[in-house]
Design an enzyme around this catalytic site. Structure first.
Site, mmCIF file in Angstrom:
data_model
loop_
_atom_site.group_PDB
_atom_site.id
_atom_site.type_symbol
_atom_site.label_atom_id
_atom_site.label_comp_id
_atom_site.label_asym_id
_atom_site.label_seq_id
_atom_site.Cartn_x
_atom_site.Cartn_y
_atom_site.Cartn_z
ATOM 1 N N TYR A 166 -25.586 27.092 5.141
ATOM 2 C CA TYR A 166 -24.467 26.729 4.273
ATOM 3 C C TYR A 166 -24.915 26.899 2.833
ATOM 4 O O TYR A 166 -25.865 26.245 2.386
ATOM 5 C CB TYR A 166 -24.007 25.281 4.516
ATOM 6 N N ASP A 247 -32.266 28.584 -1.121
ATOM 7 C CA ASP A 247 -31.197 27.665 -1.509
ATOM 8 C C ASP A 247 -31.747 26.259 -1.362
ATOM 9 O O ASP A 247 -31.853 25.714 -0.269
ATOM 10 C CB ASP A 247 -29.980 27.890 -0.601
ATOM 11 N N LYS A 274 -26.182 19.634 -6.734
ATOM 12 C CA LYS A 274 -26.135 18.239 -6.285
ATOM 13 C C LYS A 274 -26.724 17.265 -7.306
ATOM 14 O O LYS A 274 -26.329 17.269 -8.446
ATOM 15 C CB LYS A 274 -26.872 18.114 -4.944
HETATM 16 N N1 PMP Z 1 -26.059 25.066 -0.756
HETATM 17 C C1 PMP Z 1 -26.382 24.015 -0.003
HETATM 18 C C2 PMP Z 1 -27.677 24.046 0.767
HETATM 19 C C3 PMP Z 1 -25.547 22.909 0.081
HETATM 20 O O1 PMP Z 1 -25.870 21.875 0.852
HETATM 21 C C4 PMP Z 1 -24.337 22.915 -0.670
HETATM 22 C C5 PMP Z 1 -23.377 21.748 -0.621
HETATM 23 N N2 PMP Z 1 -23.345 21.041 0.547
HETATM 24 C C6 PMP Z 1 -24.055 24.029 -1.456
HETATM 25 C C7 PMP Z 1 -24.930 25.086 -1.479
HETATM 26 C C8 PMP Z 1 -22.792 24.102 -2.258
HETATM 27 O O2 PMP Z 1 -22.842 23.227 -3.327
HETATM 28 P P1 PMP Z 1 -21.479 22.756 -4.027
HETATM 29 O O3 PMP Z 1 -20.800 21.856 -3.040
HETATM 30 O O4 PMP Z 1 -21.924 22.070 -5.270
HETATM 31 O O5 PMP Z 1 -20.687 23.985 -4.305
#
Ligand code: PMP
Length: 441
Positions: A166, A247, A274
């Site tokens: 994700y 990521d 985050k």
């Molecule tokens: N990458 C990862 C690993 C995440 O956990 C998330 C959010 N859960 C995101 C990207 C996306 O971040 P945002 O919700 O701030 O767009």
């Protein structure tokens, strides 16, 4: 189990879930009324899909430290921590103070500020791979920009990602590619299967611009990487002339220098988000100076990177004090150890109760699964029954504990040992009370 027994067991789970939903609804008339009203203006009453659950979602009226209070006045110990953005709790005085002070100096400036330099310096000092960084409004944007940077840098077009990964609403592979994903050419490999990823990369070396990977599958179920998996990706990307993007939107909290620091693997580009915005909108992508230099606006032919709120005053101010004062490297190490201890305690509780549940994760990021079988990839979760996790979620709410309906938790710094001990006790009680519903193998 015979077929009839399997059906009866499944019906019993349906009944229990239905009753738990009815109990939830009966105790929350004001939340129900708000949900009805919300549906007149927001599709399904919702503007953030993950927050929806049946029969209607919880609505939080106020939050302080680690305590949430819903619209009907019920209070919960918050173990979800805003899906990992709420690391500092809901009312950290240092973070709030810095935001208020910065906002008093002027909300929107339409110009560079000193604070973005301070935050950029703190981010570069903290994460080994980040020589230069750019800020965004979300982790989603950070990943989209990181992929764009890799495509421009390598002159190649496709992305190698992983099933269960994700990387934001437009780069979501938790249940195969999402229908609203950005239209990139994406090759998907199985997480933790280094030989499969390496052979895909080898085969498509001429077209793969980057490998985009979470050092722990986060939303996909807090599934840690196997030993050697990420190191194999590091060497294979180098050989294939592709960039390695970690990521770390979720995992950057799991050690003094992020998970990459603990693993001693340096990607070419890292994405963040985050908690680093201190609870305000935030994302960042950064890495090798030569890759990031593509965005230097003084250069002829520079890549554009826009965003009205990229350097917004609240996120820059909250982010800076958060990273440097509230969550310095030694606190990150201690908090990670505390999360590991809770996960082990949960697993011990499940084992002692003889129930087919387990907790996986790294440090303060955990997920409970309704399966005792080893979990190394997203497909290993096929046997984890979502109805049982929903039941656990609803039962925990009744006992005053909030986790994600899918079993995910992100521990904040303001949870007390008593909060955590109470949570483990509540889980244990639920395991006993619902014993007849758990699968027998
Ligand atoms: N990458 C990862 C690993 C995440 O956990 C998330 C959010 N859960 C995101 C990207 C996306 O971040 P945002 O919700 O701030 O767009």
């Amino acid at each position: 189990m015979t077929e009839a027994a399997t059906r009866a067991h499944s019906d019993a789970i349906d009944d229990a879930v239905e009753q738990a939903r009815e109990r939830f609804a009966a105790r929350r008339p004001l939340t129900a009324a708000l949900h009805d009203r919300a549906q007149r203006f927001l599709p399904g009453g919702n503007t953030r899909s993950v927050l929806y659950h049946k029969p209607f979602p919880l609505r939080i009226a106020r939050a302080r430290d680690a305590i949430l209070e819903d619209e009907d006045g019920h209070r919960y110990v918050d173990l979800l921590g805003e899906y990992s953005a709420g690391l500092y709790g809901h009312s950290d005085q240092v973070v709030l103070g810095a935001m208020v002070e910065a906002l008093r100096e002027g909300v929107s400036r339409g110009a560079h500020t000193g604070r973005e330099v301070d935050l950029a310096e703190a981010v570069c000092a903290r994460f080994a791979s980040i020589e230069r960084v750019r800020f965004t409004n979300s982790g989603t944007e950070a990943n989209l920009m990181a992929v764009a940077a890799a495509r421009a840098f390598t002159g190649k077009g496709s992305v190698l990602a992983f099933r269960g990964g994700y990387h934001g609403g437009l780069l979501n592979f938790t249940a195969g590619p999402s229908p609203v994903n950005a239209p990139y050419d994406v090759l998907l490999a199985e997480y933790n299967d280094a030989p499969a990823a390496m052979s895909l990369l080898h085969e498509h070396a001429g077209s793969v611009a980057c490998v985009l990977v979470e050092p722990m599958l986060g939303s996909g179920g807090c599934i840690p990487r196997d030993y050697g998996f990420l190191a194999a990706l590091r060497s294979a990307t180098e050989e294939a002339g592709a960039l390695l993007i970690f990521d770390e939107v979720m995992t950057s909290r799991t050690g003094a220098g992020g998970l990459q620091g603990r693993l001693r693997i340096t990607p070419d580009v890292t994405t963040l988000g985050k908690y680093i915005g201190g609870g305000s909108s935030f994302g960042a992508f950064g890495g090798r100076a030569d890759v990031m230099a593509q965005f230097d606006p003084a250069r002829t032919g520079a890549l554009p990177h826009a965003g009205t709120f990229n350097n917004n005053v609240a996120s820059m101010a909250a982010g800076l004090v958060g990273l440097t004062q509230v969550y310095p490297p030694d606190v990150a190490e201690r908090h990670t150890a505390a999360g590991d201890a809770l996960r082990e305690e949960l697993c011990a509780t499940f084992r002692a109760a003889g129930v087919p549940f387990q907790a996986t994760g790294v440090g303060s990021l955990l997920a409970i699964h309704a399966t005792a079988a080893p979990v190394r990839s997203r497909s290993d979760l096929a046997s984890s029954e979502p109805r049982l996790l929903e039941l656990l979620f609803l039962d925990l709410l009744e006992r005053g504990y909030y986790i994600a309906p899918r079993g995910y938790m992100a521990l904040s710094l303001v949870l007390t040992p008593a909060d955590l001990a109470g949570f483990v006790r509540a889980v244990d009680e639920i395991m006993m009370t619902r014993a007849a519903l758990w699968p027998t193998s």
